[in-house]
Design a protein around this motif. Structure first.
Motif, short mmCIF file in Angstrom:
data_model
loop_
_atom_site.label_atom_id
_atom_site.label_comp_id
_atom_site.label_asym_id
_atom_site.label_seq_id
_atom_site.Cartn_x
_atom_site.Cartn_y
_atom_site.Cartn_z
N ALA A 265 0.83 -1.21 0.00
CA ALA A 265 0.00 0.00 0.00
C ALA A 265 0.87 1.26 0.00
CB ALA A 265 -0.94 -0.01 1.20
N ARG A 266 1.93 1.25 0.79
CA ARG A 266 2.81 2.43 0.84
C ARG A 266 3.42 2.71 -0.52
NH1 ARG A 266 4.84 1.09 6.56
NH2 ARG A 266 3.41 2.38 7.77
N ALA A 267 3.88 1.64 -1.18
CA ALA A 267 4.52 1.83 -2.50
C ALA A 267 3.49 2.28 -3.53
CB ALA A 267 5.21 0.53 -2.93
N LEU A 268 2.33 1.65 -3.54
CA LEU A 268 1.33 1.99 -4.58
C LEU A 268 0.80 3.40 -4.39
CD1 LEU A 268 -0.73 -1.32 -5.04
CD2 LEU A 268 1.42 -0.61 -6.12
N SER A 269 0.73 3.85 -3.15
CA SER A 269 0.16 5.18 -2.89
C SER A 269 1.03 6.29 -3.49
CB SER A 269 -0.04 5.40 -1.39
OG SER A 269 1.21 5.51 -0.76
N GLU A 270 2.28 5.97 -3.85
CA GLU A 270 3.17 6.96 -4.48
C GLU A 270 2.77 7.28 -5.93
OE1 GLU A 270 5.86 8.42 -2.93
OE2 GLU A 270 5.30 7.38 -1.08
N PHE A 271 2.03 6.39 -6.56
CA PHE A 271 1.64 6.65 -7.96
C PHE A 271 0.48 7.63 -8.00
CE2 PHE A 271 3.45 2.33 -8.05
CZ PHE A 271 4.41 2.48 -9.04
N ALA A 302 -5.85 -6.06 -17.03
CA ALA A 302 -5.40 -6.94 -18.13
C ALA A 302 -3.89 -6.80 -18.34
CB ALA A 302 -6.16 -6.62 -19.40
N ARG A 303 -3.38 -5.54 -18.26
CA ARG A 303 -1.92 -5.34 -18.40
C ARG A 303 -1.17 -6.01 -17.26
NH1 ARG A 303 -0.50 -0.53 -21.53
NH2 ARG A 303 -2.17 -0.41 -23.07
N LEU A 304 -1.74 -5.88 -16.06
CA LEU A 304 -1.10 -6.53 -14.91
C LEU A 304 -1.05 -8.04 -15.11
CD1 LEU A 304 -2.62 -4.59 -11.85
CD2 LEU A 304 -0.19 -4.69 -12.46
N ALA A 334 4.83 -6.93 -8.03
CA ALA A 334 3.65 -6.07 -8.25
C ALA A 334 4.07 -4.61 -8.39
CB ALA A 334 2.66 -6.24 -7.10
N ILE A 335 4.92 -4.14 -7.50
CA ILE A 335 5.32 -2.73 -7.53
C ILE A 335 6.04 -2.41 -8.85
CG2 ILE A 335 6.72 -0.95 -6.38
CD1 ILE A 335 6.27 -2.65 -3.74
N GLN A 336 6.97 -3.31 -9.25
CA GLN A 336 7.70 -3.11 -10.53
C GLN A 336 6.74 -3.10 -11.71
OE1 GLN A 336 10.41 -6.36 -10.24
NE2 GLN A 336 11.61 -5.33 -8.64
N SER A 337 5.75 -3.98 -11.69
CA SER A 337 4.81 -4.05 -12.81
C SER A 337 3.98 -2.77 -12.90
CB SER A 337 3.88 -5.26 -12.66
OG SER A 337 4.66 -6.44 -12.58
N PHE A 338 3.57 -2.22 -11.76
CA PHE A 338 2.86 -0.94 -11.78
C PHE A 338 3.73 0.12 -12.44
CE2 PHE A 338 -1.09 -0.65 -9.11
CZ PHE A 338 -1.23 -1.99 -8.84
N LEU A 342 2.64 1.90 -15.96
CA LEU A 342 2.28 3.31 -15.89
C LEU A 342 3.28 4.17 -16.66
CD1 LEU A 342 0.91 3.42 -12.26
CD2 LEU A 342 -0.40 3.54 -14.40
N SER A 343 4.55 3.78 -16.70
CA SER A 343 5.48 4.60 -17.48
C SER A 343 5.31 4.33 -18.98
CB SER A 343 6.93 4.43 -17.02
OG SER A 343 7.36 3.14 -17.31
N GLU A 344 4.99 3.08 -19.36
CA GLU A 344 4.71 2.79 -20.78
C GLU A 344 3.47 3.55 -21.27
OE1 GLU A 344 6.30 -1.79 -20.35
OE2 GLU A 344 4.20 -1.50 -20.89
N ALA A 345 2.51 3.72 -20.39
CA ALA A 345 1.24 4.32 -20.81
C ALA A 345 1.23 5.85 -20.68
CB ALA A 345 0.09 3.75 -19.98
N SER A 346 2.34 6.42 -20.18
CA SER A 346 2.30 7.87 -19.95
C SER A 346 2.65 8.66 -21.21
CB SER A 346 3.25 8.25 -18.81
OG SER A 346 4.57 8.00 -19.22
#
Ligand SMILES: *Cc1c(COP(=O)(O)O)cnc(C)c1O
Length: 346
Positions: A265-271, A302-304, A334-338, A342-346
């Motif tokens: 949760a801590r890592a994901l909340s940074e996005f 689906a990307r995940l 999981a964190i690396q995949s996010f 997200l960087s590929e889609a930006s």
């Protein structure tokens, strides 16, 4: 094959080698005829652990909750439920289908209903109104991201129930998660309720099974209701053997799941795309909103999945659940995949 990290649920936990062994060696009998000693041992242990008179082994938590609602109510009654609760939203309407009662959903703060609001909604029977006979509480609260409902809130609701002669059924599917994370003994939580259901199949690794506990007469009647619902099982000590180990060996390690959920949760909340307050993750469930200009929740899941990360959509967005089937490397995965998606889609 690439690594699969399965965060869909804590129901994915598989039986341990020790459980498989105990299942192979279980002493069994015909439980419908009342002579499976392993089931009886599990029912006694469940009742004792929760400080109740008797226990009933049921195939699913849903059946345990359905038996409890039916056991405590009459047709035409009303039952107070929390608006996001599992019993109201996720159990295919057994309240109306089986018990034929009217659910009265109330809002809450992270699963804790305001006792004043509960009080305002308790009704006496009239020609217009149903009689309120039961209040259902849930702890931890699944759809509030595994929130721990404070003991004091539950005690206040108990006080009201006593004043008005109502019963309380406790959906404690994850009561051990609440206890391990808060330090409150399960028996103290259970003391606020007339009956309680908990799951052996969530996080604790039993292949199936839940327990319903309560007063002897309620459980005796519940045994008849279980049969009527098709839940009378024969040499089911084979499964109860795994349930005994779930209760005696698997509870303490839930703390590891909570640590991993917090780290995730801590890592994901940074996005910036993710709407999540990691301080509100109490146990093993991480629910967050996902907002991206080009990716929907479905696209993102689906990307995940392409990267080997499995999770499920919920009304609020996405849900990740930690369990013994995921370790620190799965959390990193999981964190690396996010990051990558997200960087590929930006
Ligand atoms: C899983 C769950 C249940 C019961 O589910 P079954 O899949 O029928 O065992 C009940 N309440 C809550 C809060 C749950 O998460």
């Amino acid at each position: 094959m690439s690594k699969i990290s399965d965060f869909r649920s804590d129901t994915i936990t598989k039986p341990t080698p020790e459980m498989r062994q105990a299942m192979a060696e279980a002493v069994v009998g015909d439980d419908v005829l009342g002579d499976d000693p392993t089931v009886q041992e599990l029912e006694r242990l469940a009742a004792k652990t929760m400080g109740k008179e008797a226990g009933l082994y049921v195939p699913t938590g849903t059946m345990g909750n359905a038996i409890a609602v039916k056991g405590w109510t009459q047709e035409l009654d009303e039952v107070i439920v929390e608006a996001r609760s599992h019993i109201y939203n996720m159990e295919s309407t057994h309240m109306t289908f089986i018990a034929r009662v009217n659910p009265r959903p109330l809002p809450s703060f992270r699963g804790a209903m305001d006792p004043e609001e509960v009080k305002r909604n308790i009704k006496e029977a009239s020609v217009h109104h149903p009689r309120t006979s039961l209040i259902c509480v849930e702890n931890t609260h699944n759809n509030w991201s595994g929130a721990i409902v404070p003991l004091e809130n539950l005690q206040n609701i108990r006080g009201l129930a006593d004043q008005r002669g109502l019963k309380i059924h406790f959906d404690g599917a994850r009561i051990f998660n609440a206890s391990v994370a808060s330090g409150v003994p399960v028996m103290e939580y259970a003391a606020v309720a007339d009956s309680l259901m908990f799951c052996l199949s969530k996080g604790l690794s039993a292949p199936i099974g839940s327990m319903l506990v309560g007063p002897q007469s309620f459980i005796d009647h519940g045994r008849r209701l279980r049969k009527a619902l098709g839940g009378g099982m024969r040499q089911v000590g084979v499964l109860a053997a795994a349930g005994l180990l779930a209760m005696t060996k698997m509870v303490d390690r839930l703390a590891d799941d909570h640590v991993r959920a917090k780290r995730l949760a801590r890592a994901l909340s940074e996005f910036p795309e993710i709407d999540l307050d990691p301080e509100l993750v109490d146990t093993d469930i991480v629910i967050f909103g996902f907002h991206h200009p080009r990716l929907s929740v479905t696209d993102f899941l689906a990307r995940l999945k392409e990267k080997g990360i499995l999770a499920l959509p919920v009304p609020q967005g996405i849900r990740f659940v930690t369990s013994k089937e995921v370790d620190d490397s799965d959390v990193d995965h999981a964190i690396q995949s996010f990051q990558q998606i997200l960087s590929e889609a930006s």
